[in-house]
Design an enzyme around this catalytic site. Structure first.
Site, mmCIF file in Angstrom:
data_model
loop_
_atom_site.group_PDB
_atom_site.id
_atom_site.type_symbol
_atom_site.label_atom_id
_atom_site.label_comp_id
_atom_site.label_asym_id
_atom_site.label_seq_id
_atom_site.Cartn_x
_atom_site.Cartn_y
_atom_site.Cartn_z
ATOM 1 N N GLY A 218 44.803 43.830 32.675
ATOM 2 C CA GLY A 218 44.608 45.015 33.491
ATOM 3 C C GLY A 218 45.748 45.992 33.306
ATOM 4 O O GLY A 218 46.280 46.157 32.211
ATOM 5 N N GLY A 220 49.491 47.733 35.104
ATOM 6 C CA GLY A 220 50.569 47.515 36.045
ATOM 7 C C GLY A 220 51.750 46.817 35.407
ATOM 8 O O GLY A 220 51.790 46.553 34.196
ATOM 9 N N ILE A 222 52.947 43.690 35.689
ATOM 10 C CA ILE A 222 52.776 42.354 35.128
ATOM 11 C C ILE A 222 52.068 42.397 33.772
ATOM 12 O O ILE A 222 52.551 41.798 32.807
ATOM 13 C CB ILE A 222 52.058 41.424 36.129
ATOM 14 C CG1 ILE A 222 52.986 41.121 37.308
ATOM 15 C CG2 ILE A 222 51.620 40.124 35.450
ATOM 16 C CD1 ILE A 222 52.356 40.316 38.423
ATOM 17 N N GLU A 241 38.383 45.200 29.961
ATOM 18 C CA GLU A 241 37.870 46.379 30.658
ATOM 19 C C GLU A 241 38.580 47.623 30.173
ATOM 20 O O GLU A 241 37.981 48.665 29.967
ATOM 21 C CB GLU A 241 38.105 46.244 32.166
ATOM 22 C CG GLU A 241 37.137 45.346 32.851
ATOM 23 C CD GLU A 241 37.398 45.274 34.344
ATOM 24 O OE1 GLU A 241 36.523 44.750 35.037
ATOM 25 O OE2 GLU A 241 38.453 45.715 34.819
ATOM 26 N N GLY A 339 36.183 43.383 37.497
ATOM 27 C CA GLY A 339 35.732 42.469 36.450
ATOM 28 C C GLY A 339 36.387 41.110 36.485
ATOM 29 O O GLY A 339 36.197 40.306 35.565
#
Length: 441
Positions: A218, A220, A222, A241, A339
């Site tokens: 994703g 960010g 992390i 995604e 997702g």
């Protein structure tokens, strides 16, 4: 179609934002393109025209705009019904003015197609047309392509800043009912430097990722830390995604080359893009980057075909059963499932039995007043949504280590989770363990 014909049709459809939004009628459901593809000029014109509407439903996944249609002063004109929530629209759901539809991202195109999620008007932002009159949807393919096919009315904003990205992302101007020309920079996000906790989590995640793996990440601190920890890996692939700036560096370094992907070899496959201008410039006319709809990228039956597949997602909290809450906070909707479950189940179903699903998060959260809260909890509070069930969870990773939960008993799971909790909360969690299972931790 000859060039002169499409150009004539283009001129005939060309109008102002103010005229275009007059096609919206009271009672309509208006769908906005997702994230960085939200057509700002059209949304602003719609809001300027608000007095002409009543009972217009506005839907979308993430909005990067102001969400003015969801504010209390618009309640007689607009109703927000979200498929995911964000800071601009979240309050309307909490206050009862808006509402929320629980839905897996992978299901959205099909639900638009079947009219389970009806769309009267779709407003989308696309690139400039090429010499054949073909535009690219640029930074958001997810549900965009199906909405263009299904909506009764499609209003397109042509923005010269939108990159031309390939895959299933091309649409001829014939698909648009009216066209507005309005260029402006795309929304950007800058995540800043990863902190020490992110870096530790990144190292733990990287230890589970083999050369030749295909990744879903994703956005960010992390995910960026995970990418930074992968610089010594080889032949990584992306089926996700989205990607953000962190992936660009690894592609340029040759770490991500997609050369060992079992499907879509040589291609970075995503359904939307969100980052800085560096990302948007990188993907422009880049044959390595392909956009596909969410019912392809997020379909577990597609995901499972990727060899050595690793998905990395986040959570608000995880309880000692291994249940993941990634969508609610204090008993209220905070985001949505997105997702996460699509990819976790795809990894679990992997054809080569080497799929890995990771929930990566800080062990504790710090509130604005300095209060620290454990993100590993004894039990989820009443009213908390379970995003990913205990049966689906594979690995949970914090800065303190890795807890592999698959195949473990409930007691073993609880012990492993306590071991990676923030040390300030381990005694409290041990007491919760003993109260639940009737034995010493």
């Amino acid at each position: 179609m000859q060039k002169t014909n499409w150009k004539d049709a283009y001129k005939a459809k060309l109008t102002t934002p103010q005229e275009a939004v007059k096609r919206i009628k009271s009672g309509d459901t208006v769908l906005l393109a997702h994230a960085a593809a939200e057509p700002k000029a059209l949304v602003e014109a719609m809001l300027d025209n608000y007095k002409e509407y009543s009972n217009v439903t506005i839907s979308h996944m993430i909005s990067l705009g102001e969400g003015r249609y969801s504010k209390p002063d618009m309640k007689d004109h607009f109703r927000y019904v979200g498929w995911f929530t964000d800071p601009s629209t979240r309050a309307s759901i909490h206050q009862g003015q808006g509402d929320f539809v629980p839905v897996f991202f992978s299901e959205i195109p099909g639900m638009i197609r079947s009219k389970t999620l009806p769309v009267d008007v779709f407003m989308v932002m696309v690139s400039q047309p090429d010499e054949e009159g073909i535009c690219s949807v640029g930074v958001s393919c997810d549900y965009t392509m199906q909405a263009i096919k299904s909506a009764a009315t499609v209003i397109a904003q042509i923005n010269a800043e939108v990159p031309r990205v390939g895959g299933e992302a091309y649409v001829h101007i014939d698909a648009f009912d009216c066209i507005v020309e309005a260029s402006h920079p795309l929304p950007e996000v800058f995540w800043g430097e990863s902190d020490e906790k992110d870096v530790a989590i990144g190292r733990h995640c990287a230890s589970l990722i083999d050369d030749g793996a295909t990744l879903q990440l994703g956005m960010g601190g992390i995910p960026n830390a995970v990418l930074a920890a992968l610089r010594n890996k080889k032949h990584l692939g992306i089926h996700s995604e989205m990607i953000s700036d962190g992936a660009v560096e690894l592609i340029r370094a040759g770490v991500i080359d997609c050369s060992e992907k079992s499907i879509d070899r040589g291609k970075v496959v995503v359904n939307f893009l969100y980052g800085s201008k560096k990302l948007y410039d990188f993907v422009d006319n880049n044959p390595m980057i392909e956009l596909r709809p969410a019912d392809y990228t997020n379909n577990p039956l597609v995901i499972r075909q990727n060899s050595k597949f690793v998905c990395i997602n986040s959570a608000i909290e995880v309880d000692l059963w291994g249940q993941v809450n990634a969508g609610s906070l204090n008993g209220k909707i905070f985001s949505g499932v997105g997702g996460q479950v699509d990819f976790i189940r795809g990894a679990a179903m992997s054809e080569d039995s080497r799929g890995i699903a990771i929930i990566a998060m800080h062990a504790a959260a710090v509130k604005k007043d300095g209060t620290k809260l454990s993100k590993i909890v004894g039990s989820l509070k009443a009213g908390t949504l379970v995003t990913t069930s205990q049966h689906d969870v594979d690995y949970v990773i914090t800065e303190y280590g890795i807890a592999g939960l698959k195949g473990k008993t409930v007691k073993e799971r609880a012990r492993l989770l306590i071991a990676i909790a923030d040390p300030d909360f381990r005694e409290e969690l041990a007491s919760a363990f003993e109260a639940r299972f009737g034995e010493k931790y």
